[in-house]
Design an enzyme around this catalytic site. Structure first.
Site, short mmCIF file in Angstrom:
data_model
loop_
_atom_site.label_atom_id
_atom_site.label_comp_id
_atom_site.label_asym_id
_atom_site.label_seq_id
_atom_site.Cartn_x
_atom_site.Cartn_y
_atom_site.Cartn_z
N ASN A 20 -6.89 -2.97 -3.61
CA ASN A 20 -7.11 -2.54 -4.72
C ASN A 20 -8.39 -2.95 -5.21
O ASN A 20 -8.59 -4.10 -5.52
CB ASN A 20 -6.01 -3.29 -5.81
CG ASN A 20 -6.00 -2.83 -7.26
OD1 ASN A 20 -5.64 -1.68 -7.73
ND2 ASN A 20 -6.80 -3.81 -7.76
N GLU A 21 -9.30 -1.86 -5.49
CA GLU A 21 -10.61 -2.35 -6.16
C GLU A 21 -11.59 -3.07 -5.44
O GLU A 21 -12.30 -3.76 -6.00
CB GLU A 21 -10.25 -2.65 -7.51
CG GLU A 21 -9.79 -1.65 -8.29
CD GLU A 21 -9.49 -1.87 -9.73
OE1 GLU A 21 -10.33 -2.70 -10.57
OE2 GLU A 21 -8.39 -1.47 -10.41
N VAL A 22 -11.34 -3.59 -4.31
CA VAL A 22 -12.01 -4.53 -3.47
C VAL A 22 -13.66 -3.82 -3.34
O VAL A 22 -14.57 -4.43 -3.29
CB VAL A 22 -11.65 -4.99 -2.37
CG1 VAL A 22 -12.51 -6.07 -1.65
CG2 VAL A 22 -10.10 -5.71 -2.61
N ILE A 23 -13.77 -2.86 -2.93
CA ILE A 23 -15.15 -2.02 -2.61
C ILE A 23 -15.91 -2.14 -4.11
O ILE A 23 -16.89 -2.26 -3.86
CB ILE A 23 -14.94 -0.75 -2.01
CG1 ILE A 23 -16.25 -0.31 -1.57
CG2 ILE A 23 -14.35 0.45 -3.03
CD1 ILE A 23 -16.95 -0.98 -0.35
N ALA A 47 -15.55 -4.18 -6.19
CA ALA A 47 -15.60 -5.63 -6.53
C ALA A 47 -17.08 -6.09 -5.93
O ALA A 47 -17.56 -7.24 -6.17
CB ALA A 47 -14.42 -6.51 -6.10
#
Length: 441
Positions: free
Chosen positions: A416-419, A421
């Protein structure tokens, strides 16, 4: 089998010899609340009053009786699932296993630790916050974590991130065991997972039932498969380690599994048995495709189930309560039935929480709720050290076979939304973070 669930004693080095009753499966904060030692952390600002306990060490202990019948088995295993997080389990004072990943299953062979009659078992938990701080000190460069969490460095360990707090939830660094803890004995191979591979052609489905068996050393194990009113028996020659045993069935004019609103979520019972174990699963016959085709917006992403395009409607699923003891079948049933009645057909299991209990996925199967399953990485950067990657691989080696038989499981998502981050933090390290992300993935 010996079920070790029920009442345990909960203590801490902070209390010296004092203990309070505690239930397992369950958690330390629920025990503290039941004993009147803390206020309800959800009320007012009580969350602030219970934070000291997150730095304690905790020990659950109980006595249990072992029969000669169990000890007559060649191997006796202790099944440990959802053990949160850094724990050492001892039987009669001798170490059975040390855990470091709340998302793994541990099954140590413990026959030599047991004796006929009364035995003791203890589970000693270290503070996950303090252990995470130790890990951070060993990192080759800083690995930033999402600012929602009030507890730093949880991205460096394999524990539900939201236990450290999130923008939607309280900080409650629980410790405990959240799925049944039990002993079981076998004389040959043990069953570790069951799933099916399906080949749909016209009005027929070829179903290959697969049983994953673990053996301590080479042996033969008789495996019986029952599906759709038929039975197959396989005399399996097992090597030491992991083995796959298979049996094929043909289902003509199958009753297909459909998402909510498109038809009935039909399920077939599958049973896999050895002389020592019996595992039952509910299997849905269906095809699910993720369709990526060029379109006016770039590339499409939608689901095609049994050849029918489905518009996905649903919600994001976070853990149902900050207290794991309240994450019950009744709570799941209520929330997921509300989802079904609201005409949802997909639930997304969010990557900052946990891979859910088995009953959650069973209910989704029965209600026709497709699952978008995140892997447990969310809104932070993560290490790409050999140790961290090995830990994550062990987690997925367990979770993927565990969940893959579910008809509701529609897609695995990496995080979830790591790229995103990788662009939120120190811009001078942007390239380092991107390479780090690539190595982990």
């Amino acid at each position: 089998m010996i079920d070790l669930g029920g009442e345990w004693r909960l203590g801490s080095p902070e209390w010296k010899d004092k203990t309070i009753p505690a239930e397992l499966p369950g958690d330390n904060y629920s025990a503290l609340l039941a004993a009147g030692m803390i206020p309800d952390p959800y009320f007012g600002r009580n969350e602030e009053k219970v934070q000291e306990f997150r730095r304690y060490e905790w020990e659950f202990a109980r006595d249990f009786e072992v029969s000669e019948e169990l000890l007559a088995k060649q191997y006796v295993y202790l099944n440990c699932e959802m053990v949160d997080t850094f724990a050492t389990i001892r039987i009669n004072g001798r170490k059975a296993v040390t855990t470091e990943n709340a998302f793994c299953r541990y099954r140590p062979e413990v026959r030599s630790l047991l004796k006929p009659g009364m035995n003791t078992i203890s589970i000693h938990f270290k503070s996950a916050e303090l252990e995470a701080k130790k890990v951070a000190e060993k990192m080759p460069f800083p690995i930033p974590m999402n600012g929602c969490s009030k507890v730093q460095n949880l991205n460096l360990i394999r524990k539900a991130h939201c236990h450290g707090g999130w923008d939607w939830g309280i900080t409650l660094m629980v410790a405990g065991v959240y799925e049944p803890l039990y002993l079981f004995g076998v004389d040959g191979g043990r069953i570790d997972a069951v799933w099916t591979d399906q080949k749909h052609e016209g009005k027929s489905v070829e179903v290959t039932a697969v049983a994953e068996l673990h053996a301590e050393k080479p042996c033969r194990t008789a495996v019986t498969f029952r599906f759709n009113g038929e039975e197959r028996q396989v005399s399996a020659s097992l090597k030491a380690g992991r083995n796959l045993v298979k049996a094929k069935f043909e289902v003509k004019n199958p009753r297909l599994w459909w998402p909510n609103g498109f038809g009935a979520p039909e399920l077939y019972p599958l049973t896999v048995e050895t002389d020592d174990e019996s595992v039952e699963k509910e299997i849905g016959l269906r095809t699910i495709e993720v369709v990526n085709l060029p379109d006016d917006g770039g590339v499409s992403m939608f689901f095609r189930v049994n050849g029918v395009d489905v518009f996905a409607k649903g919600a994001d699923w976070i853990p149902a309560d900050a207290l794991p003891s309240r994450q019950t079948e009744e709570r799941f049933e209520d929330l997921l039935e509300s989802s079904r009645l609201a005409n949802m057909n997909m639930i997304r299991v969010w990557g900052g929480g946990q891979y859910e209990k088995e009953i959650f996925y069973d209910i989704c199967d029965r209600k026709g709720l497709m699952i978008w399953q995140d892997m447990m990485f969310s809104c932070s950067l993560y290490p790409s050290t050999e140790e961290f990657i090995a830990n994550a691989v062990a987690e997925l080696d367990y979770q993927i076979p565990r969940l893959k038989h579910h008809a509701s499981l529609a897609i695995w998502c990496g995080d979830n939304e790591v790229i995103g981050a990788t662009r939120w933090y120190d811009k001078d390290k942007a390239t380092t973070y991107l390479v780090n992300y690539d190595r982990l993935n």
